[in-house]
Write a protein that holds these residues in place. Structure first.
Motif, PDB file in Angstrom:
ATOM      1  N   ASN A   1       7.678  -5.646  18.147  1.00 29.07           N
ATOM      2  CA  ASN A   1       8.499  -6.828  18.425  1.00 29.07           C
ATOM      3  C   ASN A   1       9.372  -7.201  17.242  1.00 29.07           C
ATOM      4  N   PHE A   2       8.986  -6.726  16.054  1.00 32.12           N
ATOM      5  CA  PHE A   2       9.687  -7.044  14.815  1.00 32.12           C
ATOM      6  C   PHE A   2       9.894  -5.775  14.003  1.00 32.12           C
ATOM      7  N   ILE A   3      10.828  -5.841  13.082  1.00 33.92           N
ATOM      8  CA  ILE A   3      10.980  -4.808  12.062  1.00 33.92           C
ATOM      9  C   ILE A   3      11.167  -5.525  10.730  1.00 33.92           C
ATOM     10  N   ALA A   4      10.555  -4.992   9.681  1.00 28.09           N
ATOM     11  CA  ALA A   4      10.674  -5.570   8.345  1.00 28.09           C
ATOM     12  C   ALA A   4      11.389  -4.571   7.450  1.00 28.09           C
ATOM     13  N   LEU A   5      12.286  -5.078   6.625  1.00 26.62           N
ATOM     14  CA  LEU A   5      13.008  -4.251   5.662  1.00 26.62           C
ATOM     15  C   LEU A   5      12.667  -4.715   4.259  1.00 26.62           C
ATOM     16  N   ARG A   6      12.369  -3.760   3.382  1.00 23.26           N
ATOM     17  CA  ARG A   6      12.170  -4.089   1.959  1.00 23.26           C
ATOM     18  C   ARG A   6      13.551  -4.365   1.382  1.00 23.26           C
ATOM     19  N   THR A   7      13.741  -5.517   0.788  1.00 22.22           N
ATOM     20  CA  THR A   7      15.054  -5.909   0.283  1.00 22.22           C
ATOM     21  C   THR A   7      14.916  -6.529  -1.101  1.00 22.22           C
ATOM     22  N   GLY A   8      16.047  -6.910  -1.659  1.00 21.00           N
ATOM     23  CA  GLY A   8      16.071  -7.578  -2.957  1.00 21.00           C
ATOM     24  C   GLY A   8      16.374  -6.608  -4.078  1.00 21.00           C
ATOM     25  N   MET A   9      16.948  -7.147  -5.146  1.00 19.69           N
ATOM     26  CA  MET A   9      17.338  -6.322  -6.286  1.00 19.69           C
ATOM     27  C   MET A   9      16.148  -5.559  -6.864  1.00 19.69           C
ATOM     28  N   PHE A  10      14.983  -6.185  -6.845  1.00 17.31           N
ATOM     29  CA  PHE A  10      13.789  -5.542  -7.394  1.00 17.31           C
ATOM     30  C   PHE A  10      12.856  -5.068  -6.280  1.00 17.31           C
ATOM     31  N   GLU A  11      13.415  -4.977  -5.062  1.00 15.86           N
ATOM     32  CA  GLU A  11      12.652  -4.553  -3.890  1.00 15.86           C
ATOM     33  C   GLU A  11      11.378  -5.368  -3.740  1.00 15.86           C
ATOM     34  N   ASP A  12      11.494  -6.683  -3.986  1.00 15.53           N
ATOM     35  CA  ASP A  12      10.342  -7.562  -3.905  1.00 15.53           C
ATOM     36  C   ASP A  12      10.472  -8.590  -2.779  1.00 15.53           C
ATOM     37  N   CYS A  13      11.434  -8.384  -1.896  1.00 17.43           N
ATOM     38  CA  CYS A  13      11.660  -9.290  -0.772  1.00 17.43           C
ATOM     39  C   CYS A  13      11.461  -8.535   0.541  1.00 17.43           C
TER      40      CYS A  13
ATOM     41  N   VAL B   1      15.218  16.792   4.516  1.00 20.38           N
ATOM     42  CA  VAL B   1      14.187  15.880   4.995  1.00 20.38           C
ATOM     43  C   VAL B   1      12.865  16.364   4.427  1.00 20.38           C
ATOM     44  N   ILE B   2      12.128  15.437   3.862  1.00 19.18           N
ATOM     45  CA  ILE B   2      10.829  15.771   3.289  1.00 19.18           C
ATOM     46  C   ILE B   2       9.772  15.099   4.142  1.00 19.18           C
ATOM     47  N   ASP B   3       8.770  15.835   4.558  1.00 15.34           N
ATOM     48  CA  ASP B   3       7.712  15.158   5.296  1.00 15.34           C
ATOM     49  C   ASP B   3       6.715  14.579   4.297  1.00 15.34           C
ATOM     50  N   TYR B   4       5.867  13.683   4.785  1.00 17.35           N
ATOM     51  CA  TYR B   4       4.973  12.966   3.877  1.00 17.35           C
ATOM     52  C   TYR B   4       3.948  13.876   3.221  1.00 17.35           C
TER      53      TYR B   4
ATOM     54  N   ARG C   1       2.363  16.268  -2.046  1.00 24.18           N
ATOM     55  CA  ARG C   1       2.199  17.400  -2.972  1.00 24.18           C
ATOM     56  C   ARG C   1       3.123  17.259  -4.170  1.00 24.18           C
ATOM     57  N   LEU C   2       4.353  16.790  -3.926  1.00 22.81           N
ATOM     58  CA  LEU C   2       5.285  16.592  -5.042  1.00 22.81           C
ATOM     59  C   LEU C   2       4.772  15.522  -6.004  1.00 22.81           C
ATOM     60  N   LYS C   3       4.156  14.475  -5.458  1.00 24.18           N
ATOM     61  CA  LYS C   3       3.586  13.435  -6.322  1.00 24.18           C
ATOM     62  C   LYS C   3       2.443  14.007  -7.167  1.00 24.18           C
ATOM     63  N   GLU C   4       1.646  14.902  -6.586  1.00 22.12           N
ATOM     64  CA  GLU C   4       0.569  15.553  -7.341  1.00 22.12           C
ATOM     65  C   GLU C   4       1.147  16.413  -8.461  1.00 22.12           C
ATOM     66  N   ILE C   5       2.220  17.144  -8.149  1.00 24.48           N
ATOM     67  CA  ILE C   5       2.873  17.978  -9.167  1.00 24.48           C
ATOM     68  C   ILE C   5       3.432  17.093 -10.276  1.00 24.48           C
TER      69      ILE C   5
ATOM     70  N   GLU D   1       0.812  -1.221   0.000  1.00 25.21           N
ATOM     71  CA  GLU D   1       0.000   0.000   0.000  1.00 25.21           C
ATOM     72  C   GLU D   1       0.844   1.269   0.000  1.00 25.21           C
ATOM     73  N   ASN D   2       2.126   1.149   0.329  1.00 24.79           N
ATOM     74  CA  ASN D   2       3.014   2.308   0.430  1.00 24.79           C
ATOM     75  C   ASN D   2       4.327   1.981  -0.265  1.00 24.79           C
ATOM     76  N   LYS D   3       4.357   2.174  -1.562  1.00 21.29           N
ATOM     77  CA  LYS D   3       5.491   1.757  -2.391  1.00 21.29           C
ATOM     78  C   LYS D   3       6.813   2.416  -2.005  1.00 21.29           C
ATOM     79  N   GLU D   4       6.773   3.576  -1.331  1.00 21.56           N
ATOM     80  CA  GLU D   4       8.012   4.275  -0.990  1.00 21.56           C
ATOM     81  C   GLU D   4       8.606   3.805   0.339  1.00 21.56           C
ATOM     82  N   TRP D   5       7.857   3.045   1.140  1.00 20.88           N
ATOM     83  CA  TRP D   5       8.361   2.572   2.431  1.00 20.88           C
ATOM     84  C   TRP D   5       9.508   1.594   2.234  1.00 20.88           C
ATOM     85  N   THR D   6      10.527   1.711   3.060  1.00 22.50           N
ATOM     86  CA  THR D   6      11.633   0.752   3.044  1.00 22.50           C
ATOM     87  C   THR D   6      11.705  -0.043   4.346  1.00 22.50           C
ATOM     88  N   THR D   7      11.009   0.441   5.387  1.00 22.03           N
ATOM     89  CA  THR D   7      10.935  -0.287   6.654  1.00 22.03           C
ATOM     90  C   THR D   7       9.492  -0.313   7.126  1.00 22.03           C
TER      91      THR D   7
END
Length: 119
Positions: A34-46, A70-73, A78-82, A21-27
């Motif tokens: 209790n856990f943390i997940a990291l987006r990984t993999g060459m195609f960011e699909d892991c 630092v850019i806030d969400y 707004r940048l995505k809209e532009i 749901e949030n393609k820009e998230w990396t964590t």
């Protein structure tokens, strides 16, 4: 590597949904933290999931400060809209353009940005 628990698999499903749901998230972390997940993999699909234990401490100002912007969400949105508007403009300019001058195009962009700022 620890044994994969049912709790870890449930967290993985939440992380997967969050990343989809949030393609820009990396964590990803949930409320329990209790856990943390990291987006990984060459195609960011892991997703790599780490189990967290009690934090030892927060050690502030230990590194040389970097002057990264630092850019806030809200700004990011707004940048995505532009960006979307610019892509629409490219479409109009590539087909039979109804803009007769660059000034007309500039005014259209300015009006669009003003509308975005009002939101």
């Amino acid at each position: 590597m620890n044994q994969i628990t049912k709790e870890a698999l449930l967290f993985l499903e939440k992380a997967k949904k969050g990343f989809e749901e949030n393609k820009e998230w990396t964590t990803y972390r949930d409320e329990e933290e209790n856990f943390i997940a990291l987006r990984t993999g060459m195609f960011e699909d892991c997703i790599t999931v780490y189990e967290l234990s009690n934090p030892v401490g927060i050690f502030t100002e230990q590194l040389t400060r970097q002057n990264n912007k630092v850019i806030d969400y809200d700004d990011y949105g707004r940048l995505k809209e532009i960006e979307k508007t610019m892509n629409e403009l490219r479409y109009y300019l590539n087909k039979d353009s109804h803009f007769t001058s660059l000034n007309e195009l500039y005014l259209y962009i300015k009006d669009t940005l003003n509308e975005l700022e009002r939101k």
